[in-house]
Structures are given as C-alpha cells and as structure tokens.
Design an enzyme around this catalytic site. Structure first.
Site, PDB file in Angstrom:
ATOM      1  N   ARG A  44     -11.441  33.930  -0.493  1.00 20.04           N
ATOM      2  CA  ARG A  44     -11.874  34.383   0.828  1.00 20.04           C
ATOM      3  C   ARG A  44     -12.865  33.366   1.395  1.00 20.04           C
ATOM      4  O   ARG A  44     -13.706  32.820   0.648  1.00 20.04           O
ATOM      5  CB  ARG A  44     -12.564  35.747   0.736  1.00 20.04           C
ATOM      6  CG  ARG A  44     -11.609  36.909   0.483  1.00 20.04           C
ATOM      7  CD  ARG A  44     -10.756  37.211   1.714  1.00 20.04           C
ATOM      8  NE  ARG A  44      -9.875  38.352   1.552  1.00 20.04           N
ATOM      9  CZ  ARG A  44      -8.571  38.280   1.274  1.00 20.04           C
ATOM     10  NH1 ARG A  44      -7.979  37.114   1.111  1.00 20.04           N
ATOM     11  NH2 ARG A  44      -7.834  39.374   1.185  1.00 20.04           N
ATOM     12  N   GLU A  49     -11.403  33.991  10.338  1.00 16.30           N
ATOM     13  CA  GLU A  49     -10.004  33.663  10.654  1.00 16.30           C
ATOM     14  C   GLU A  49      -9.548  34.405  11.912  1.00 16.30           C
ATOM     15  O   GLU A  49      -9.951  35.541  12.120  1.00 16.30           O
ATOM     16  CB  GLU A  49      -9.117  34.058   9.461  1.00 16.30           C
ATOM     17  CG  GLU A  49      -9.440  33.230   8.242  1.00 16.30           C
ATOM     18  CD  GLU A  49      -8.673  33.657   6.993  1.00 16.30           C
ATOM     19  OE1 GLU A  49      -7.793  34.537   7.084  1.00 16.30           O
ATOM     20  OE2 GLU A  49      -8.977  33.113   5.930  1.00 16.30           O
ATOM     21  N   HIS A  66      -4.231  30.250   5.960  1.00 14.74           N
ATOM     22  CA  HIS A  66      -4.132  31.425   5.068  1.00 14.74           C
ATOM     23  C   HIS A  66      -2.664  31.762   4.763  1.00 14.74           C
ATOM     24  O   HIS A  66      -2.171  32.842   5.105  1.00 14.74           O
ATOM     25  CB  HIS A  66      -4.857  32.626   5.692  1.00 14.74           C
ATOM     26  CG  HIS A  66      -5.219  33.686   4.680  1.00 14.74           C
ATOM     27  ND1 HIS A  66      -6.290  34.528   4.808  1.00 14.74           N
ATOM     28  CD2 HIS A  66      -4.642  34.055   3.505  1.00 14.74           C
ATOM     29  CE1 HIS A  66      -6.361  35.358   3.780  1.00 14.74           C
ATOM     30  NE2 HIS A  66      -5.358  35.084   2.963  1.00 14.74           N
TER      31      HIS A  66
HETATM   32  C1  DGY Z   1      -4.255  38.980  -0.063  1.00 12.92           C
HETATM   33  O1  DGY Z   1      -3.273  39.566  -0.534  1.00 12.92           O
HETATM   34  O2  DGY Z   1      -5.392  39.411  -0.154  1.00 12.92           O
HETATM   35  C2  DGY Z   1      -3.970  37.733   0.644  1.00 12.92           C
HETATM   36  O3  DGY Z   1      -5.111  37.028   0.974  1.00 12.92           O
HETATM   37  C3  DGY Z   1      -3.142  38.058   1.880  1.00 12.92           C
HETATM   38  O4  DGY Z   1      -2.461  36.959   2.179  1.00 12.92           O
END
Ligand code: DGY
Length: 316
Positions: free
Chosen positions: A229, A258, A276
């Site tokens: 993240r 984002e 992402h």
């Molecule tokens: C998640 O599954 O948390 C991913 O970051 C989504 O793409």
C-alpha cells in the site's frame, strides 16, 4: 429474498453471478448520503472494492456480511463492523501468485530499465542511434530484504530464490515456516540488504515506515519496491532520497492517494511506476470476483462464509 448491495464499480462477473441468487441493488459510490430507504430496510449483504466506511455501515442497519473485493480491506472499517457483529470477507490466496509475478516484473523493470529500452526501440532510436545504454543496476549479486512475509510475501520470496539472490526479511514476528534469515527491525533490515520489497498491509503501525531514515539505511546502491500500500512509504521522503542520490532507484505499484501520483516521482528515469496493476489480469480478477460471490452465497445459503477476515466475529 436476500438483498445484496453492489457498491461503486463492481466487477461484472460479481453482478452476473449474484443476480442468480439474490435481489440486487446498486449504489454508485460508497457514500452513506445516497443510501435509500429501500436499501436501509432490505440490504443484508454488500460487495465492494475496498470501500466500506463506518458511515455506510451505519446507514445499512440490517447488513450481516460485507464481501470485500481484494485481499487488502483497509478501506472497510472492519473494527466498526466487528463491533456490530457484521462479518467481513476478503479475497486471499487467489491473487498471491499474480501479485508475486508482477513484483518480479516491476523489480526487473526498475533494475534493468526494460520499459525505457522498449520505448527506445519503439521510437526507432535503436536503428538510428544504436543500442540502448547499459543498465547501471542489475539483480545480480543483490541481497533482497522482504518487508512483510505473509502469503504474498512468501510467493515473492519463492520466486526470488529461483533468481539465485540472497533473501532476508522483517515482520512483527519471525515465521518458522520460511527458510530466510529474520531481522528484528526494519532499520536493521535496510542496513543489511540493498533491495527492499514492501508487501505489508495498511495498518496504523505501517504508516510511512519507509522514510528518510530507512532509505538512508538502504544506501546509495539501494532499490525500493512497493507492492503493498502507498501508505507505507513517505512519498516526499522518497522523492528527496532519489533527488539526493541517497538510493539508486524505486519501483512502485501503489501510491498514497491513488490514482494521483506525485509529480515529484514522475521525473526520475530510475523509477518504474505502475497504476496498481499487481493483481489486474483477467484470470485473477475473475477468481477474485468469484470469491466475492462465493462468500455471499456460502453465507446466505449455507450459513458460513468462506474467507472471513481475522477481526470478524465469525470463527471458522
Ligand atoms: C488487493 O487485493 O488488496 C489489491 O491491492 C487489489 O488490487
């Protein structure tokens, strides 16, 4: 009949599948202000992509299950849900390998400048000007520090091991199931390795843990990769470290705000940026969509969700 609310942009496969089992209502945004009286009265299950604030939970007083699309559920107020006896599910396992594959791609792109080399070819510069420059960095001889060693971290490390590089890791507690060296603090890990791969969740404890101190500890040959993240990295500190040459490069698939990516990070040639996409293939997003639907169907038709998160009141 059970009514399920689809919140925000939901994968079409979720809608198609759930329509065969439940009444479906749709809320375009995760905004409590747009919840209708019908939704408040009828909705007992929801499906959304990492968006379920406490205000929305409160606006849906009959909700029993929140099915999150994504393994990360930091956008769901899970403690608030748990306090109200609401179960939250996520989509673990089905995306681990895809995210790990992408991480290796991002790492190699960052070190070997492969996107830039392709742009060179596509711009006709190979034919006109000759070979693309040698990449100053390489994976050869690198020591990788994994910051995070959960399911996805283990898949990344397994792939890295096949690339014949040394691996160490730091997490809150050592994991006796993995064969890599444990390091007791993030600072010590950064001092020990030259490449840091972040795959930790967004929690109060991980906020901006990658900052100037850690980047300086990583050193001038250091490379930072983040596929967890954006919250984990201080983007201001990272931009400064790149500007000052405190580290050698970075590869990022995730950002703090984002889809807004700081201008300060865009200008560096030694930075590889992705929007992402770590789990974003058709096959993996289909599997995630199916797990969202399967959780709702399993809970409402058989009484037990498949992948409840640990904070949730339901125990397997
Ligand atoms: C998640 O599954 O948390 C991913 O970051 C989504 O793409």
């Amino acid at each position: 009949m059970t009514t399920v609310l689809l919140i925000g942009k939901v994968h079409p496969r979720v809608r198609d599948r759930l329509a065969g089992h439940f009444d479906i209502l749709e809320l375009p945004k995760a905004d409590a202000g747009n919840v209708t009286a019908e939704m408040a009265e009828k909705v007992t299950g929801t499906a959304s992509f990492n968006a379920m604030p406490s205000s929305l939970i409160d606006a849906l007083p009959n909700v029993k299950l929140i099915a999150n699309f994504g393994v990360g559920y930091d956008g769901v107020d899970v403690r608030h849900a748990a306090a109200k006896g609401i179960i939250v599910t996520n989509t673990p396992d089905v995306l681990d390998e895809e995210v790990a594959d992408t991480t290796l791609g991002l790492l190699l792109n960052t070190l070997r400048l492969l996107p830039q080399a392709e742009n060179w070819l596509r711009a006709g510069r190979w034919a006109k000007e000759g070979p693309f420059r040698l990449s100053p960095l390489s994976l050869r001889g690198r020591h990788i520090g994994m910051y995070g060693m959960g399911r996805i971290g283990q898949q990344i490390a397994g792939r890295l091991a096949a690339f014949n590089v040394k691996i160490s890791y730091h997490t809150r507690r050592p994991n006796s199931d993995v064969p890599y060296g444990y390091v007791g603090s993030l600072k010590e890990l950064a001092e020990t390795v030259d490449t840091l791969v972040c795959i930790v969740p967004k929690t109060p404890e991980t906020r901006q843990t990658i900052n100037t101190e850690i980047l300086k500890a990583l050193g001038k040959n250091g490379v930072l990769i983040n596929v967890g993240r954006g919250w984990t990295v201080s983007e201001d500190d990272l931009a400064k470290a790149l500007e000052n040459g405190d580290i050698a490069g970075a590869g990022l698939d995730v950002f703090e705000d984002e889809p807004n990516v700081p201008e300060a990070l865009m200008k560096f040639d030694n930075v590889s940026l992705l929007p992402h996409v770590a789990s974003a293939s058709v096959i993996t997003r289909n599997a995630m969509a199916d797990l969202v639907s399967d959780n709702l169907i399993a809970y409402f038709e058989k009484g037990a969700p498949l992948t409840p998160v640990p904070e949730t009141p339901f125990k397997k």
